[in-house]
Write a protein that holds these residues in place. Structure first.
Motif, PDB file in Angstrom:
ATOM      1  N   MET A  74      -7.199 -10.690 -11.972  1.00  0.00           N
ATOM      2  CA  MET A  74      -8.435 -10.458 -11.635  1.00  0.00           C
ATOM      3  C   MET A  74      -9.265 -11.434 -12.539  1.00  0.00           C
ATOM      4  SD  MET A  74      -8.043  -7.380  -9.644  1.00  0.00           S
ATOM      5  CE  MET A  74      -5.964  -7.094  -8.695  1.00  0.00           C
ATOM      6  N   ARG A 123     -15.511  -4.434  -3.146  1.00  0.00           N
ATOM      7  CA  ARG A 123     -14.543  -4.622  -4.538  1.00  0.00           C
ATOM      8  C   ARG A 123     -13.553  -4.844  -3.932  1.00  0.00           C
ATOM      9  NH1 ARG A 123     -13.461  -2.064  -9.684  1.00  0.00           N
ATOM     10  NH2 ARG A 123     -15.704  -2.205  -9.941  1.00  0.00           N
ATOM     11  N   ALA A 164     -12.163  -2.867 -13.278  1.00  0.00           N
ATOM     12  CA  ALA A 164     -12.282  -2.738 -12.224  1.00  0.00           C
ATOM     13  C   ALA A 164     -10.559  -3.569 -11.945  1.00  0.00           C
ATOM     14  CB  ALA A 164     -12.590  -4.650 -11.620  1.00  0.00           C
ATOM     15  N   LYS A 177     -21.797  -1.297  -4.125  1.00  0.00           N
ATOM     16  CA  LYS A 177     -21.683  -0.224  -4.908  1.00  0.00           C
ATOM     17  C   LYS A 177     -20.284   0.571  -4.432  1.00  0.00           C
ATOM     18  CE  LYS A 177     -24.988   0.013  -7.464  1.00  0.00           C
ATOM     19  NZ  LYS A 177     -25.203   0.063  -8.656  1.00  0.00           N
ATOM     20  N   ARG A 224     -18.957   4.640 -10.567  1.00  0.00           N
ATOM     21  CA  ARG A 224     -18.222   3.394 -11.900  1.00  0.00           C
ATOM     22  C   ARG A 224     -18.543   4.052 -13.216  1.00  0.00           C
ATOM     23  NH1 ARG A 224     -16.500  -1.242 -13.157  1.00  0.00           N
ATOM     24  NH2 ARG A 224     -17.951  -2.603 -15.076  1.00  0.00           N
ATOM     25  N   LEU A 284      -8.351   2.041  -5.790  1.00  0.00           N
ATOM     26  CA  LEU A 284      -9.732   2.151  -5.799  1.00  0.00           C
ATOM     27  C   LEU A 284      -9.922   3.320  -5.109  1.00  0.00           C
ATOM     28  CD1 LEU A 284     -10.581  -1.421  -4.976  1.00  0.00           C
ATOM     29  CD2 LEU A 284     -10.915   0.004  -6.504  1.00  0.00           C
ATOM     30  N   ALA A 322      -7.615  -1.098  -9.521  1.00  0.00           N
ATOM     31  CA  ALA A 322      -7.120  -2.224  -7.996  1.00  0.00           C
ATOM     32  C   ALA A 322      -6.543  -1.494  -7.556  1.00  0.00           C
ATOM     33  CB  ALA A 322      -6.867  -3.589  -8.684  1.00  0.00           C
ATOM     34  N   PRO A 323      -4.821  -0.808  -8.037  1.00  0.00           N
ATOM     35  CA  PRO A 323      -4.303  -0.170  -6.667  1.00  0.00           C
ATOM     36  C   PRO A 323      -5.036   0.626  -6.132  1.00  0.00           C
ATOM     37  CG  PRO A 323      -3.529  -1.043  -8.929  1.00  0.00           C
ATOM     38  CD  PRO A 323      -4.663  -1.051  -9.333  1.00  0.00           C
ATOM     39  N   VAL A 381      -1.872  -5.204  -5.132  1.00  0.00           N
ATOM     40  CA  VAL A 381      -2.204  -4.767  -5.123  1.00  0.00           C
ATOM     41  C   VAL A 381      -2.672  -3.812  -3.866  1.00  0.00           C
ATOM     42  CG1 VAL A 381      -3.355  -4.910  -7.583  1.00  0.00           C
ATOM     43  CG2 VAL A 381      -4.705  -4.815  -5.809  1.00  0.00           C
ATOM     44  N   LEU A 430     -12.216 -13.639 -12.365  1.00  0.00           N
ATOM     45  CA  LEU A 430     -13.175 -12.821 -12.216  1.00  0.00           C
ATOM     46  C   LEU A 430     -13.288 -11.476 -12.046  1.00  0.00           C
ATOM     47  CD1 LEU A 430     -13.822 -15.425  -8.908  1.00  0.00           C
ATOM     48  CD2 LEU A 430     -13.719 -15.963 -11.899  1.00  0.00           C
ATOM     49  N   LEU A 431     -12.560 -10.751 -12.293  1.00  0.00           N
ATOM     50  CA  LEU A 431     -13.445  -9.328 -12.520  1.00  0.00           C
ATOM     51  C   LEU A 431     -13.445  -8.687 -14.019  1.00  0.00           C
ATOM     52  CD1 LEU A 431     -11.900  -7.642  -9.423  1.00  0.00           C
ATOM     53  CD2 LEU A 431     -14.582  -8.424 -10.033  1.00  0.00           C
ATOM     54  N   ARG A 484       0.694  -1.318   0.230  1.00  0.00           N
ATOM     55  CA  ARG A 484       0.106   0.052  -0.594  1.00  0.00           C
ATOM     56  C   ARG A 484       0.710   1.146   0.400  1.00  0.00           C
ATOM     57  NH1 ARG A 484      -4.204   0.474  -2.110  1.00  0.00           N
ATOM     58  NH2 ARG A 484      -3.130   2.111  -2.576  1.00  0.00           N
ATOM     59  N   THR A 542     -18.488   9.296  -1.634  1.00  0.00           N
ATOM     60  CA  THR A 542     -19.652   9.152  -0.299  1.00  0.00           C
ATOM     61  C   THR A 542     -20.288   8.027  -0.607  1.00  0.00           C
ATOM     62  OG1 THR A 542     -20.287  11.375  -1.270  1.00  0.00           O
ATOM     63  CG2 THR A 542     -18.803  11.541   0.940  1.00  0.00           C
ATOM     64  N   THR A 543     -20.510   8.263  -2.177  1.00  0.00           N
ATOM     65  CA  THR A 543     -21.876   7.910  -2.609  1.00  0.00           C
ATOM     66  C   THR A 543     -21.368   5.797  -2.849  1.00  0.00           C
ATOM     67  OG1 THR A 543     -21.824   7.983  -4.791  1.00  0.00           O
ATOM     68  CG2 THR A 543     -23.700   9.275  -2.709  1.00  0.00           C
ATOM     69  N   GLY A 544     -19.819   5.388  -2.637  1.00  0.00           N
ATOM     70  CA  GLY A 544     -19.525   4.752  -2.967  1.00  0.00           C
ATOM     71  C   GLY A 544     -18.594   5.104  -4.162  1.00  0.00           C
ATOM     72  N   LEU A 545     -18.250   3.543  -5.044  1.00  0.00           N
ATOM     73  CA  LEU A 545     -17.837   3.726  -6.130  1.00  0.00           C
ATOM     74  C   LEU A 545     -18.148   3.828  -7.543  1.00  0.00           C
ATOM     75  CD1 LEU A 545     -14.673   2.087  -5.784  1.00  0.00           C
ATOM     76  CD2 LEU A 545     -15.836   0.253  -7.545  1.00  0.00           C
ATOM     77  N   GLU A 555     -14.964   5.451 -13.254  1.00  0.00           N
ATOM     78  CA  GLU A 555     -14.153   4.033 -13.718  1.00  0.00           C
ATOM     79  C   GLU A 555     -14.064   3.497 -15.178  1.00  0.00           C
ATOM     80  OE1 GLU A 555     -15.604   0.110 -11.734  1.00  0.00           O
ATOM     81  OE2 GLU A 555     -13.233   0.127 -11.050  1.00  0.00           O
ATOM     82  N   THR A 600     -13.138   6.392  -5.189  1.00  0.00           N
ATOM     83  CA  THR A 600     -14.585   6.436  -3.554  1.00  0.00           C
ATOM     84  C   THR A 600     -14.820   7.732  -3.763  1.00  0.00           C
ATOM     85  OG1 THR A 600     -12.786   4.373  -3.352  1.00  0.00           O
ATOM     86  CG2 THR A 600     -14.438   5.170  -1.852  1.00  0.00           C
TER      87      THR A 600
END
Lengths: 503, 322
Positions: free
Chosen positions: A342, B196, A349, B191, A367, A356, A353-354, B211, A344-345, A322, A362-365, A370, A360
């Protein structure tokens, strides 16, 4: 020995074989070259009876044969050594060699004495010394390959197929393997040799067949070819410069990364070096010399016991991955599927990934943001992917690798450590990856390239560090960089190397 | 000829993909249709309310279990925790509804600690999830038995009955509680960036660490979420049943895992949605109901449950191959 006529094999959505003619003789080493997806594995599996072709005929040892199962082909004398070795790790070398046909005593029990004696004889005939009583899990990859080859010799093998045998070994081990393969050829075995590495084709093959998009582009005597001709055949166009032009970085400024007396037992013993912004520094050495471990120890994914590291002039000790990422140091690992991608993603994504936290809110990722970022990377690195939301598993190795370049180039701009950045990807994609590496250095990143492919190190780097058994044993600069000097430091006895380094 | 066969295989793969994608809604519709055919009153509002009330406690457990399975884990201690939390509630020996928030708070706290221990055992001590949570199940059981000495004796506030079986404007209270939990957890999983991280960790913990994602913390958090959901579910189930014994929630650990598998949460981690998990719980309860409606012996439930697992696993194996 084997002749294929008009072989066609179709899979839904997978490139396959189209009217392929191919012939290999007894007592020759016949290399099959081609980019990923060119149909090499399909061809092998057709020869091995694992696939049944829709059209075409197979002649083996003078007769037309239709394999219904791989076992039929095997019984006829065809042995395949796949890239992933098919050994039982808990059994001994001899048990693996004789699996399925172990000699019996008159009581019906296994005759271990005879088995070990014959295993020894077989291994001796390969000019290779290893303990047939050792469990296979304790053997090196190279020794395990010898076990596979010995296994092939026990049966009456007429045709031996080697699928990228040098992918996991290097240097001396590879040479041993070549000698052994040549020995078999001289005994009249027909050998089909699959590889990505052009250099070794020239040192081992008698004839070469190039596949492209499921078709046979041509079969030639090795003497009729040179490297450029082969590449042109594989890629389908002339590739003039595989490597981008070299640039010497500005060494007057302070280095972006300094490493002093780095220790991370058991693999890393003593490593010191500087890396400058805009530089492409090579880290060469044999497999097992501790190169990847150096990267892990700097990045923080493996503990270090000693040493000082500075990043951008500031102390950088005891980091976690990190910390490294947050301070602009990225690490593209060597095992693309196991440690990088990854699967499955989706593609987007994978890119973000490194970092995120950057996406981000306040309401989430976020998208949309991204997906936008992923689209930028698709354009920047010309990634052949349907879109940011599509999966990554079915992509070619080259495109998967470009996604990982998108990930790391986006997240980290100061230092990028690239471990085997072109492993298992085809020539066309390699050229693009080299351009990307050059571009990243031009944009100001210090790039450390770890590679087992010496031509890559030689072609790409302005300075090369050579490691041997956990220590840096030499540094080669500009015009001195050649495969010979690098191999010298990589293999020379320590005292010798120390002298060389002092000189 | 070869082209034709290739097209045919392509078509079947597409059909398979479609079948997989819609297998959960198809199963739901089929089950409801079957139940209605056997008993026309099945679709009456009252019966629907009943079924949803029955589903809610299991579904609450399933939500938590899904988080653990997504990070390649498994939690066998959920049912034991449900009973333990119920016993804990009686320990307050409260009669006033004012005590309910305090009981909830302490139940959540205890559950979180249990989840933390599960997670730490799995991550820090490398105990397999199966063994760690099995041991936790037994330890909780022992503590519970030791405390109750056979049967719980304390009293419960009346309000729990309302929480477990009551209705507000015709909607079961526990379904409302489930909906709130679902909304929160679905946001978290689908979300937020933490969600994630769960998928990245579940897909491949090694690449997660590389990562910069602390996969250990992510995994431990999932165990805590699972236990907290089990604790909450325990209180609601206790309210639904109306009495407390040592076995509140018995069998829920396996039912929760089965529901997740039916709903498409892959036991290998990193794959599946919370929608699927919740629908899995509903499917399971519908099946139980149909068994009863059809007058089959209760033991048939078990046989059917086993068969479903095999089918779900087979469907999943096909998905891996494709």
């Amino acid at each position: 020995m084997i002749r294929l006529d008009g072989i066609t094999k179709v899979f839904p959505g997978v490139k396959s074989l189209e009217n392929v003619n191919f012939e290999a003789k007894a007592g020759e080493i016949h290399a099959i070259l081609g980019e990923n997806g060119a149909g090499k594995s399909t061809l092998i599996k057709t020869i091995a009876g694992a696939y049944i072709p829709e059209e075409g005929t197979i002649h083996f040892a003078g007769q037309e044969r239709k394999w219904a199962t791989p076992k039929e082909a095997k019984d006829a004398g065809i042995q395949i050594i796949y890239q992933e070795l098919m050994l039982f790790p808990e059994l001994t070398a001899a048990e693996n060699i004789f699996i399925g046909k172990m000699p019996r005593t008159r009581f019906g029990t296994i005759d271990y004495k005879t088995m070990y004696r014959r295993a020894n004889e077989t291994l001796d005939s390969l000019g290779h010394r290893l303990d047939p009583r050792a469990p296979v899990r304790d053997l090196s990859i190279a020794d395990q390959q010898m076990v596979e080859i010995a296994k092939a010799l026990i049966g009456e093998t007429k045709l031996l197929v080697l699928d990228e045998p040098t992918a996991a070994i290097s240097g001396r081990e590879a040479e041993l393997l070549f000698e052994c393969v040549k020995l078999l050829r001289d005994q009249g075995v027909c050998i089909i040799y699959i590889s990505h590495r052009l250099e070794e084709i020239f040192s081992i093959a008698d004839r070469v067949t190039v596949l492209k998009d499921g078709q046979n582009v041509g079969t030639h005597d090795i003497h009729e070819l040179d490297r450029d001709k082969l590449v042109a055949m594989m890629v389908g166009r002339e590739v003039n410069n595989i490597f981008p032009p070299k640039k010497t970085p500005n060494a007057d400024v302070a280095p972006v990364l300094t490493v002093r007396d780095l220790r991370a037992p058991p693999k890393v013993k003593d490593v010191s070096f500087d890396l400058y912004a805009g530089e492409i520094l090579g880290l060469a050495g044999l497999v097992g010399a501790g190169r990847s471990e150096v990267a892990h120890a700097i990045f923080g994914s493996m503990p270090r016991t000693d040493g000082t590291v500075t990043l951008g002039g500031e102390a950088f000790n005891a980091p976690t991955p990190r910390d490294s990422i947050d301070r602009g140091l990225g690490f593209l690992t060597e095992d693309r599927k196991g440690e990088g991608l990854m699967i499955l993603l989706d593609m987007a994504a994978n890119v973000t990934a490194p970092v995120l936290s950057e996406f981000t809110t306040t309401t989430g990722l976020d998208r949309n943001y991204e997906v936008q970022a992923a689209e930028d990377e698709i354009k920047r690195f010309r990634i052949a992917v349907p879109g940011p939301k599509s999966g990554v598993y079915q992509l070619s190795g080259g495109n998967q690798q470009k996604i990982l370049f998108g990930r790391w180039a986006r997240a980290c701009r100061r230092v990028l450590i690239l471990d085997e950045p072109t492993r298992g990807i085809d020539v066309g994609a390699k050229v693009e990856i080299y351009e990307i590496i050059r571009k990243l250095a031009d944009e100001g990143a210090g790039v450390l390239v770890i590679s087992s492919e010496l031509p890559e190190i030689v072609g790409l780097c302005t300075r090369v560090l050579v490691m041997r058994e956990g220590s840096v044993t030499g540094e080669v600069v500009s015009t001195e960089i050649s495969e010979e000097t690098i191999m010298h430091y990589a293999t020379a006895a320590s005292a010798d190397a120390a002298q060389g380094a002092a000189r | 000829m070869s082209e034709v066969s290739a097209k045919a295989t392509e078509k079947t793969t597409q059909q398979m993909a479609l079948l997989r994608q819609f297998s959960v809604p198809i199963a739901l519709v089929a089950l409801v249709a079957t139940a209605t055919a056997v008993q026309p009153s099945f679709l009456s509002p009252n019966n629907i309310q009943d079924i949803l009330t029955q589903t809610a406690p299991l579904a609450l457990v399933v939500l938590g279990q899904a988080f653990v399975i997504l990070v390649r884990g498994l939690d066998l201690s959920v049912a034991s925790l449900m009973a333990s939390v119920a016993v804990l509630a009686t320990a307050f020996n409260a009669t006033s509804n004012v005590m309910i928030p305090l009981i909830f708070a302490s139940a959540i706290l205890v559950s979180a600690v249990v989840g933390l221990i599960n997670g730490l055992l799995v991550i820090k001590r490398n105990v397999s999830p199966f063994l760690a949570t099995l041991a936790m199940m037994i330890v909780l059981q022992g503590i519970r038995f030791y405390y109750t000495q056979g049967a719980p004796s304390g009293s419960l506030p009346e309000g729990f009955r309302f929480l477990g079986a009551g209705r507000i404007a015709g909607i079961p209270v526990n379904v409302i509680a489930f909906t709130i939990c679902f909304a929160g957890l679905a946001w978290l999983l689908h979300k937020s960036s933490f969600g994630r991280k769960i998928y990245i960790t579940g897909g491949n913990p090694a690449s997660a660490d590389l990562v910069g994602i602390r996969s250990d913390r992510v995994t431990i958090t999932c165990y805590v979420i699972c236990s907290v959901m089990a604790g909450i579910a325990g209180l609601f189930l206790m309210g639904f049943v109306g009495t407390v014994d040592n076995w509140v929630g018995r069998g829920y650990e396996l039912d929760a895992i089965v529901a997740c598998v039916i709903g498409g949460i892959a036991l290998t981690g990193g794959r599946g949605t919370l929608w699927g998990a919740a629908a899995g719980a509903l499917i399971l309860v519908l099946i139980f109901n149909i068994v009863i409606i059809m007058g089959l012996p209760v033991q048939a439930q078990m046989i059917i449950k086993g068969i479903i697992i095999i089918f779900a696993a087979a469907l999943f194996a096909k998905a891996i191959q494709a």
